[in-house]
Design a protein around this motif. Structure first.
Motif, mmCIF file in Angstrom:
data_model
loop_
_atom_site.group_PDB
_atom_site.id
_atom_site.type_symbol
_atom_site.label_atom_id
_atom_site.label_comp_id
_atom_site.label_asym_id
_atom_site.label_seq_id
_atom_site.Cartn_x
_atom_site.Cartn_y
_atom_site.Cartn_z
ATOM 1 N N GLU A 1 14.106 31.953 54.698
ATOM 2 C CA GLU A 1 15.067 31.910 53.597
ATOM 3 C C GLU A 1 16.271 31.050 53.981
ATOM 4 O O GLU A 1 16.862 30.382 53.132
ATOM 5 C CB GLU A 1 15.512 33.325 53.216
ATOM 6 C CG GLU A 1 16.587 33.385 52.131
ATOM 7 C CD GLU A 1 16.165 32.758 50.793
ATOM 8 O OE1 GLU A 1 14.950 32.627 50.522
ATOM 9 O OE2 GLU A 1 17.074 32.388 50.013
ATOM 10 N N SER B 1 18.079 24.212 51.403
ATOM 11 C CA SER B 1 17.576 23.179 50.479
ATOM 12 C C SER B 1 18.293 23.271 49.143
ATOM 13 O O SER B 1 18.649 22.255 48.540
ATOM 14 C CB SER B 1 16.084 23.356 50.218
ATOM 15 O OG SER B 1 15.337 22.853 51.286
ATOM 16 N N ILE C 1 16.094 28.348 55.590
ATOM 17 C CA ILE C 1 15.640 26.991 55.275
ATOM 18 C C ILE C 1 15.682 26.760 53.762
ATOM 19 O O ILE C 1 16.199 25.748 53.282
ATOM 20 C CB ILE C 1 14.198 26.783 55.803
ATOM 21 C CG1 ILE C 1 14.177 26.889 57.327
ATOM 22 C CG2 ILE C 1 13.623 25.457 55.328
ATOM 23 C CD1 ILE C 1 12.794 27.118 57.905
ATOM 24 N N ALA C 2 15.151 27.713 53.010
ATOM 25 C CA ALA C 2 15.081 27.555 51.553
ATOM 26 C C ALA C 2 16.481 27.480 50.943
ATOM 27 O O ALA C 2 16.776 26.597 50.130
ATOM 28 C CB ALA C 2 14.295 28.722 50.946
#
Lengths: 130, 259, 340
Positions: free
Chosen positions: B42, B48, B44-45
């Motif tokens: 999460e 983004s 990483i997400a």
């Protein structure tokens, strides 16, 4: 920088919270263009497939254009073993491959064409003679 | 149309600043989570999504650039605080409390998606083109945050309680996202900021409540008071000042040089 | 960014490996074959590989912290995006390397707990401070440059999952290095103030980058398990020399001076002089520089670096702060055994 980054709360010694264990591992397969095969990219740990897709698209779908993603529980993948499971046979397998026929087919064509040429020549030759 | 009538130029500048400033500040706050998220995936997400917001802000600043004769970076970093048009909800620090971060994202992303969809029908063509592309990306954000709302709401008593507290904390100020910029009504009439038949506030409230209820959470939202003055008119919380001081720390060393 | 150069291998000599299987295993390695997790592995290889991948993963996760401090202060939209993406990549590398380790039998949760309680280590280089934007440029140029050299050599290793992860990481690392190079070039061709930022940061990071490759080689390092089993493929000193040969000329071209420095406890340079040993040896075609202070290196490993405490406390804060989120989504699933 934020205060917490600059001065994180002091914490030392043993952890008092219980061990958590890990979420389930999902293998991620990405497709780079419509119509291409999906390729194994890596894994994400997630609570379920929906969350795994949510994670996979940001982790494995952003470093190159990607149009579709599959996730599969890693546990669900059954695999052969390198040392135990012979997959490709040792005996001549060319009978089931196109290259097993390439040479023979070429030679046979050449023979037939050479014969046809000879027949044509003979026909022409006969015409000219008579 | 490709060119704006002179009398609508300033309102359009304010509106575009509101869009870009909301995105920049939200992206700025969320990007600070990179490396500290609750789960690596999460982390990483969410990073983004933060990058998307900053990239969106950049696109809008670039659209503004010829209208105000400033570069995107000058717009992002080089204004005095009263010249920013972001709503106050994006200025708040979250103290790395995931419930607050998710609740803020929830209010802002749904609003942003509706606003971008409206702008994708703008008669100002350069804006309509950009907005329709950004709206598609905003949908990804909405899906992401909705999933978190439902998951945490349904998770356990603790997570439900924490998220409910965060929603309750932000729901009084969230509707100020709808505070109009000066002369916004004229932009609407001129078709530059077309509104769908259902009022945007009600569409926003309905979808937020629908998702919150799916997660077993309560959510009350009232339209902002007509006379309330907030970020869209340059009235900001104390948090924006410290945010800008931090964000511009290096930029202000020597404004205008390349870094 | 990272490296696993200082992971020791402690062989448990009580484990008697089946000599026939060990010979088969070593023959595979010698033949250049990749080893897979389901293959028969010597116990020392399994624990060594786990330790190496775990240390590397820890380093990525902690490595995200010093640069993460500057995301909110990056001086342009493009730099802000690039730095966020770079730090995000590090988290991604950590995630992938924890997976390699998880598949060798340890849960990620246990690894994160061992990291924040000091049971396991991470790369020493992240215990130094990044007090200016110049440090961000130098970290991405020098440390990521060093990491690429190290990880390229690791990608020639023998353990399949680790090698494949290295290859993927190296692709992203190339962006980090190029971006760092771009930032350093911008600073050093910029204003007087920017060049000072660049030089000061270079002085802070030059020695940590030389130490990045780990301590000097032991005389028999090529015969010890890490190299015999191709967990490592190039020695620390060889990698360090490659780095020096690549970066000394570049630094000179940029107008950066190479200094021998003395630092205060908080990692700031308090004394510096031009490196008196800097010279190019025509016969070996190598650049020579003054050696790092290896006592400092070991002191920092033992916890005496300027930022050890801050890094671990912040990482622990993140773990504690995220606990309720993980517990909510675990939904009674906690305690899953590590995936096979």
């Amino acid at each position: 920088m934020s205060k917490i980054r600059e001065h994180p709360p002091d914490a030392n010694g043993e952890m008092t919270s219980p061990k958590e264990g890990d979420l389930e591992a999902f293998a991620v397969f990405v497709q780079l263009q419509r119509g291409d095969p999906h390729i194994y990219a890596g894994c994400v740990d997630a609570a379920d497939a929906k969350m795994a897709l949510q994670f996979a698209r940001e982790h494995y779908g952003q470093d190159q254009p990607c149009v579709n993603i599959w996730v599969v529980p890693k546990q669900a993948i059954a695999a052969t073993e390198y040392d135990k499971d012979l997959i490709w046979r040792y005996t001549d397998q060319t009978y089931r491959l196109a290259r097993g026929y390439a040479k023979g087919v070429r030679e046979k064509w050449e023979k037939i064409r050479a014969k046809n040429d000879l027949d044509d020549y003979e026909k022409e030759d006969l015409k000219e003679m008579f | 149309m490709d060119n704006l009538p002179e009398n609508l130029k300033q309102p359009m500048i304010d509106l575009l600043l509101a869009v870009a400033d909301d995105k920049l500040m939200l992206g700025h706050r969320n990007s600070d989570w990179t490396g500290l998220g609750p789960i690596l995936e999460e982390d990483i997400a969410f990073s983004s999504l933060a990058q998307d917001e900053i990239a969106h802000a950049q696109v809008i600043y670039e659209l503004l650039s010829p209208l105000v004769d400033k570069t995107a970076d000058e717009l992002a970093y080089g204004r005095s605080i009263d010249q920013y048009r972001c709503a106050q909800i994006v200025e708040l620090p979250d103290g790395f409390d995931w419930a607050v971060a998710i609740a803020r994202q929830f209010f802002c992303d749904h609003f942003d998606r509706l606003r971008l969809r409206a702008l994708s029908h703008s008669s100002y063509k350069p804006l309509a083109d950009v907005a329709s592309r950004l709206a598609a990306e905003e949908q990804v954000h909405v899906d992401h945050v909705d999933a978190w709302i439902v998951r945490l709401g349904k998770g356990n008593t603790d997570s439900k309680q924490r998220l409910q507290t965060a929603l309750d904390q932000l729901s009084p100020i969230a509707p100020m996202l709808f505070e109009p910029v000066d002369h916004e009504a004229e932009l609407i009439t001129a078709g530059l900021y077309p509104q769908a038949e259902t009022d945007m506030f009600h569409a926003w409230r309905d979808v937020l409540q629908h998702v919150a209820h799916e997660g077993g959470l309560a959510l009350e939202l009232s339209p902002p008071n007509a006379g309330a003055q907030g970020g869209r008119r340059g009235h900001h919380s104390e948090h924006l000042k410290s945010l800008l001081d931090e964000m511009c720390e290096v930029y202000r060393l020597e404004p205008g040089v390349a870094w | 960014m990272s490296g696993s150069s200082n992971v020791g291998m402690h062989i448990d000599h009580n484990v008697q490996e089946d000599p026939e299987k060990l010979a088969e295993f070593e023959a595979k390695i010698d033949a250049g074959q990749l080893i897979e997790p389901d293959d028969w592995l010597p116990q020392a290889y399994r624990t060594g590989m786990l330790k190496m991948a775990e240390h590397h993963a820890n380093s990525e996760i902690i490595g995200a912290l010093p640069e993460g401090e500057w995301i909110t202060r990056a001086p342009s939209l493009r730099r802000k995006l690039a730095l966020t993406a770079k730090v995000q990549d590090e988290v991604g590398h950590g995630q992938m390397l924890y997976r390699v380790s998880q598949d060798l039998g340890k849960t990620r949760d246990q690894m994160l707990r061992d990291l924040i309680t000091g049971v396991t280590k991470y790369h020493n280089v992240f215990n130094y401070p990044a007090p200016t934007w110049g440090d961000i440029a130098m970290i991405q140029w020098l440390i990521d440059g060093a990491a690429i050299m190290n990880q390229k050599s690791l990608a020639d290793g023998a353990y399949g999952p680790y090698v494949r992860t290295m290859k993927r990481i190296n692709m992203e690392e190339a962006f980090h290095f190029k971006c760092g190079e771009d930032m350093v070039l911008t600073l050093m061709s910029g204003t007087a103030q920017q060049r000072v930022l660049g030089q000061d940061a270079f002085d802070r990071w030059w020695y940590p980058s030389l130490m990045f490759f780990g301590p000097p080689d032991k005389p028999n390092c090529r015969n010890l398990p890490p190299m015999r089993w191709r967990m490592k493929t190039v020695t620390n000193d060889d990698l360090r020399q490659r780095f020096i040969n690549r970066f000394v000329p570049a630094a000179k071209d940029l107008g950066l001076n190479i200094h021998v420095v003395k630092k205060s406890d908080d990692g700031m340079v308090i004394e510096k002089q031009l490196d008196p040993n800097l010279h190019y040896d025509e016969s070996t075609e190598n650049w020579t520089v003054t050696d790092p202070d290896w006592e400092e290196f070991y002191r920092v490993i033992r916890g005496g670096g300027p930022c050890n405490k801050q890094r671990l406390s912040l990482r622990r804060f993140s773990y504690e702060q995220g606990r309720w989120v993980r517990s909510a989504i675990m939904n009674g699933r906690a305690g899953l055994p590590p995936a096979a």
